[in-house]
Write a protein that holds these residues in place. Structure first.
Motif, PDB file in Angstrom:
ATOM      1  N   THR A 583      36.160  38.989  33.285  1.00 41.16           N
ATOM      2  CA  THR A 583      37.316  39.614  33.145  1.00 41.16           C
ATOM      3  C   THR A 583      37.065  40.859  32.444  1.00 41.16           C
ATOM      4  OG1 THR A 583      38.862  37.619  33.456  1.00 41.16           O
ATOM      5  CG2 THR A 583      39.878  39.683  32.844  1.00 41.16           C
ATOM      6  N   GLU A 585      38.837  44.559  31.175  1.00 40.76           N
ATOM      7  CA  GLU A 585      39.958  45.458  31.097  1.00 40.76           C
ATOM      8  C   GLU A 585      39.462  46.892  31.224  1.00 40.76           C
ATOM      9  OE1 GLU A 585      43.182  44.557  30.173  1.00 40.76           O
ATOM     10  OE2 GLU A 585      43.127  42.626  29.952  1.00 40.76           O
ATOM     11  N   ILE A 604      42.869  52.725  41.637  1.00 39.34           N
ATOM     12  CA  ILE A 604      42.191  51.345  41.641  1.00 39.34           C
ATOM     13  C   ILE A 604      42.347  50.740  42.730  1.00 39.34           C
ATOM     14  CG2 ILE A 604      41.444  49.446  40.224  1.00 39.34           C
ATOM     15  CD1 ILE A 604      40.607  52.125  38.769  1.00 39.34           C
ATOM     16  N   GLU A 606      41.196  47.151  45.502  1.00 42.87           N
ATOM     17  CA  GLU A 606      40.669  46.161  45.958  1.00 42.87           C
ATOM     18  C   GLU A 606      39.570  46.415  46.961  1.00 42.87           C
ATOM     19  OE1 GLU A 606      43.311  42.859  47.194  1.00 42.87           O
ATOM     20  OE2 GLU A 606      44.199  42.622  44.980  1.00 42.87           O
ATOM     21  N   ILE A 616      45.598  48.811  43.824  1.00 43.43           N
ATOM     22  CA  ILE A 616      46.070  47.840  42.573  1.00 43.43           C
ATOM     23  C   ILE A 616      46.822  48.451  41.789  1.00 43.43           C
ATOM     24  CG2 ILE A 616      45.360  46.606  40.550  1.00 43.43           C
ATOM     25  CD1 ILE A 616      42.575  45.959  42.152  1.00 43.43           C
ATOM     26  N   LEU A 651      40.804  43.505  35.770  1.00 45.42           N
ATOM     27  CA  LEU A 651      40.065  43.084  37.115  1.00 45.42           C
ATOM     28  C   LEU A 651      39.301  42.066  36.733  1.00 45.42           C
ATOM     29  CD1 LEU A 651      38.964  46.697  38.004  1.00 45.42           C
ATOM     30  CD2 LEU A 651      40.792  45.522  38.852  1.00 45.42           C
ATOM     31  N   GLU A 652      39.454  41.136  37.645  1.00 39.33           N
ATOM     32  CA  GLU A 652      38.584  39.781  37.338  1.00 39.33           C
ATOM     33  C   GLU A 652      37.536  39.549  38.472  1.00 39.33           C
ATOM     34  OE1 GLU A 652      39.711  34.965  36.966  1.00 39.33           O
ATOM     35  OE2 GLU A 652      41.455  36.527  37.229  1.00 39.33           O
ATOM     36  N   SER A 658      33.242  39.800  42.512  1.00 42.66           N
ATOM     37  CA  SER A 658      34.434  40.770  43.034  1.00 42.66           C
ATOM     38  C   SER A 658      34.193  42.155  43.021  1.00 42.66           C
ATOM     39  CB  SER A 658      35.650  40.520  42.395  1.00 42.66           C
ATOM     40  OG  SER A 658      36.062  39.243  42.692  1.00 42.66           O
ATOM     41  N   TYR A 660      35.409  46.035  43.426  1.00 38.27           N
ATOM     42  CA  TYR A 660      36.757  46.990  43.215  1.00 38.27           C
ATOM     43  C   TYR A 660      36.163  48.360  43.757  1.00 38.27           C
ATOM     44  CZ  TYR A 660      38.698  42.962  41.047  1.00 38.27           C
ATOM     45  OH  TYR A 660      39.185  41.760  40.789  1.00 38.27           O
TER      46      TYR A 660
END
Length: 823
Positions: A583, A585, A604, A606, A616, A651-652, A658, A660
């Motif tokens: 995760t 930040e 930002i 996805e 996002i 963001l995870e 993932s 971004y």
């Protein structure tokens, strides 16, 4: 030939006037060879020079004029690049004091015309000397004739005669190269040089309007202000006093809320250096009384400036008046005069709000603020008790420590050395178990900035030798602090001694002094356990620890090979990946852009199958924290632009990781370029740069296969996977409706159920408890028909892992208390 009969040249920091002497400037003639026509019809001007460092008080002009005159208008001008410039002053209708016939050349009468000025004109010879101009305009005299002429000559050595037909608005030089003939008279004085830094504070009078009575019977004090960051070495006070005095007691006070406060120092029975009468107002003699202090008093202007007070008490002088009075004024701009009948114990302000008239003077210096982050490490001496011999024949080294978390940019070393030196070789070493280790850097033949003698102990000269490093050396205090070593080797200086010594002391607290006779290959510690005396200084900064979990994602560039055009015209987006289970930040973005920017909009997104997807969040008009130029490739300025996000974005990294996207749009900065570009590269390993002309509604990938160059910063944490089979049983609350009292006075038990076929290894219990606890005893029971039965196990004095307040219902603190079982 033009000359000045009093010539003294001095270099002057400030002006003061010395004794005045009669003087003249003579611009002699050349046998009455010619004359400039029309002095009665136009302005005619000629120049003269006042030597550097001379003050000339002009009181008379004697031009040579053809035919006598009625009256003259006289004009004094500054110089304007070889012609008359700004008018200083003028005098109208001056009647000649005399007109003396000196020639009949060409059958015409030539007169030396003496013109006494109604008042003197003060002219100063500045650095290199100063040029001034005399302009004349006359009315014809009793000789009659067609006009007046000013004598001129062809052998002049200064600027040419100038004429003006428009009352001095414009000037024309003599087309024949003639220069005027005249004399200037007055009194000259040299400019007395004042000490470097001389300054004065003047509380000017108001035409001797009034005076505070009783300076011979009570203390009288007046205030003055010293500006912030100024240090004044006060050495003279010049009050204006009615009736002369014999001696004065002088008191210097701090300020106490607008009145004299703590006494700083005092001087008794000071005899005036001079007493100069400056007025006879009210039929009384008023004197400027010059009082030189036996020792200067150092006064500093602190933050916002500082107020101080001068107090006086005098004995009467030979004038034998009824009393002495200190001149005061009603147009004061500082605190009012204060008086004291009890030798300064208590003070009374002047009821009429008068303020004193006086001057204080001395030597002023500006407090140079230390550079931001200035720091020094001082290894103080022990009264010059001893010194290590042979600094000019072997290496000598001493250690110093830098605290953990500090970076010092070392730029100066000040060792104390016996006998002065020529030059020094300087060596900076790491530490090797209490002795000099690896050489970090060295500087050869460093010339001292200064060598200040600080002692003559043992009849030898001891110097603080200031050595500024040619370039600063960055030294860091690692965990636990770090030790470094300064090594020196010098050549002997002008003292002519056979040896230099480095001062040492027996009360050191760091490692002992070390010496080396093989240029630092091996080191020997002091057998007498001495430690060196020296200072090191520089600029210190604190190493800001990265936040726990600080992380960054870097999309490196490729030699500034290319850039996507139009970041100020369209959206441009680039992607980055977050690994599975992480995760992040995000709090900062650092793209590389061509041409600086004013603000940026940040988006930002996805991911949507390899292009920007759902938005996002976004931030508008983000001002860069910094813009650092990193290249001039293609003759364009490339900047790393730091953009701190107003709020961090979570963001995870989901299963498999993932993707971004960061989108930007900028407004062009003041650098003057036509557009902003985002740096791209051809060797990227993620998705291509995408652009959008419709504010992110649709996206187009780079047709050249380029990928963006940028960095993303933030704080990362990794999800701890639950143990295989991890489970929990939750008895949820009901809005903190009630609680069983007395958990600290009785056992309280609650039940829970485990499903058929399940084995649970219990390791934690989290009850909700009102008021925090210190320790808990825990008991696990079997069930006995709906109540606690046989005891299975127990744990005593279990300290909570955490106690988290979750409510203040009924104005009481409710805590989730986490209790981990010892087994």
């Amino acid at each position: 030939m033009k000359s000045i009969y009093l010539f003294l040249a001095l270099t002057i920091p400030l002006l003061s006037f010395g004794q005045s002497t009669p003087c003249s400037i003579d611009n002699f003639g050349n046998n009455f060879e010619n004359a400039e026509f029309g002095l009665h019809a136009k302005y005619i001007a000629n120049d003269f020079d006042v030597e550097e460092s001379i003050i000339m008080e002009i009181n008379k002009i004697t031009p040579t004029i053809v035919r006598n005159i009625g009256v003259a208008d006289v004009f004094i001008y500054n110089d304007d690049d070889g012609q008359p410039g700004t008018l200083i002053t003028s005098f109208v209708d001056i009647i000649p004091t005399s007109q003396t016939l000196v020639s009949n050349n060409f059958g015409l009468p030539w007169y030396e015309v003496e013109l006494d000025l109604p008042s003197t004109v003060s002219l100063v010879g500045l650095t290199g000397g100063s040029k001034y101009w005399i302009g004349l305009f006359v009315t014809a005299g009793s000789d009659g004739g067609s006009g007046n002429f000013w004598e001129v000559k062809t052998n002049g050595d200064s600027a040419l005669t100038h004429t003006s037909l428009d009352q001095g608005a414009t000037w024309t030089p003599s087309p024949s190269g003639n220069d005027g003939v005249f004399q200037v008279f007055g009194s000259c004085s040299i400019v007395v040089p004042l000490p470097d830094g001389y300054c004065e504070i003047v509380e000017a009078g108001n035409n001797f309007e009034n005076a505070e009575m009783g300076l011979d019977a009570k203390f009288i004090a007046n205030d003055f202000d010293i500006e912030e960051d100024v240090i004044m070495q006060l050495d003279k006070i010049l009050p204006t006093i009615v009736n002369n005095i014999d001696t004065a007691d002088i008191f210097i006070y701090e300020d106490d809320n607008g009145k004299p406060g703590t006494l700083i120092t005092s001087f008794q029975n000071i005899t005036p250096t001079s007493q100069t009468q400056v007025s006879s107002n009210f039929g009384l003699p008023w004197y400027e009384v010059e009082l030189n202090l036996p020792n200067p008093v150092s006064l500093e202007g602190l933050s916002g400036g500082s107020k101080y007070w001068v107090g006086l008490f005098v004995t009467m002088g030979s004038d034998a008046g009824s009393a002495n009075f200190w001149e005061v004024k009603s147009n004061a701009t500082t605190a009012v005069t204060h008086t004291s009948l009890d030798q300064g114990d208590t003070w009374t302000p002047n009821p009429s709000s008068y303020d004193g008239v006086f001057q204080v003077s001395g030597i002023c210096s500006i407090v140079e603020p230390e550079p931001i982050g200035f720091c020094e490490i001082i290894e103080e001496g022990n009264n010059f008790e001893n010194a290590e011999i042979g600094l000019n024949s072997k290496y000598i080294a001493n250690d110093f420590d830098i605290e953990e978390g500090t970076i010092m940019e070392l730029n100066k070393i000040i060792p104390t050395i016996v006998n002065n030196i020529g030059v020094a070789d300087i060596f900076i070493y790491e530490d090797n178990n209490g002795q000099p280790g690896t050489l970090i850097t060295s500087f050869q033949d460093v010339v001292p900035t200064s060598q200040t003698q600080v002692s003559s102990n043992f009849s030898l000269p001891w110097y603080e030798v200031e050595l500024e490093l040619p370039s600063s050396v960055s030294l860091e205090g690692l965990p636990g602090g770090s030790k470094y070593w300064i090594g020196l080797f010098v050549t002997a200086g002008s003292d002519g001694a056979s040896n230099n010594f480095w001062e040492v002391k027996s009360n050191g607290t760091t490692a002992y002094i070390h010496t080396s006779v093989d240029q630092g290959a091996t080191w020997i510690a002091s057998t007498s356990n001495y430690d060196g005396v020296f200072q090191v200084s520089g600029i210190c900064s604190t190493v800001e620890p990265e936040p726990i979990g600080a992380c960054e994602i870097i999309e490196l560039g490729n030699g500034f090979e290319n850039a996507e055009f139009g970041l100020n015209l369209k959206y441009i987006a680039n992607d980055f990946d977050i690994a599975e289970g992480v995760t992040m930040e995000i709090n900062k973005i650092l793209p590389t852009l061509i041409n600086n920017i004013e603000v940026a909009d940040i988006f930002i997104y996805e991911d949507n199958n390899g292009q920007p997807g759902t938005l996002i969040t976004s931030f508008q008009n983000v001002t860069p924290t910094s813009q650092t130029q990193v290249s001039n490739n293609f003759n364009l300025p490339w900047y790393e632009v730091a953009l701190d996000l107003p709020n961090s974005v979570l963001l995870e990294g989901l299963a498999g990781g993932s993707k971004y996207w960061i989108g930007l749009k900028t407004t062009l900065g003041p650098g003057g370029g036509s557009a902003n570009f985002w740096e791209v590269k051809s060797n990227g390993d993620t998705a291509f740069t995408h652009t959008s002309l419709d504010q992110g509604a649709t996206w187009t990938p780079s047709t050249s296969g380029f990928d963006g160059v940028f960095q993303v910063f933030g704080v990362c944490s990794e999800e701890e996977p639950e143990p295989i089979g991890a489970c929990e049983i939750i008895e949820a609350g009901n809005n903190f409706e009630n609680a069983e009292v007395g958990l600290n006075t009785k056992y309280i038990a609650n039940d829970f159920d485990i499903e058929e076929g399940v084995t649970m290894e219990i390791n934690k219990i989290t009850p909700t408890i009102i008021n925090n606890i210190e320790v808990a005893d825990i008991f696990i029971y079997e069930d006995n028909d709906g109540q606690p039965g046989n005891l299975i196990t127990s744990f005593q004095d279990v300290v909570p892992t955490s106690q988290t307040q979750v409510s203040s219902n009924f104005s009481l603190p409710w805590y989730e208390v986490e209790l981990e079982l010892p087994s």
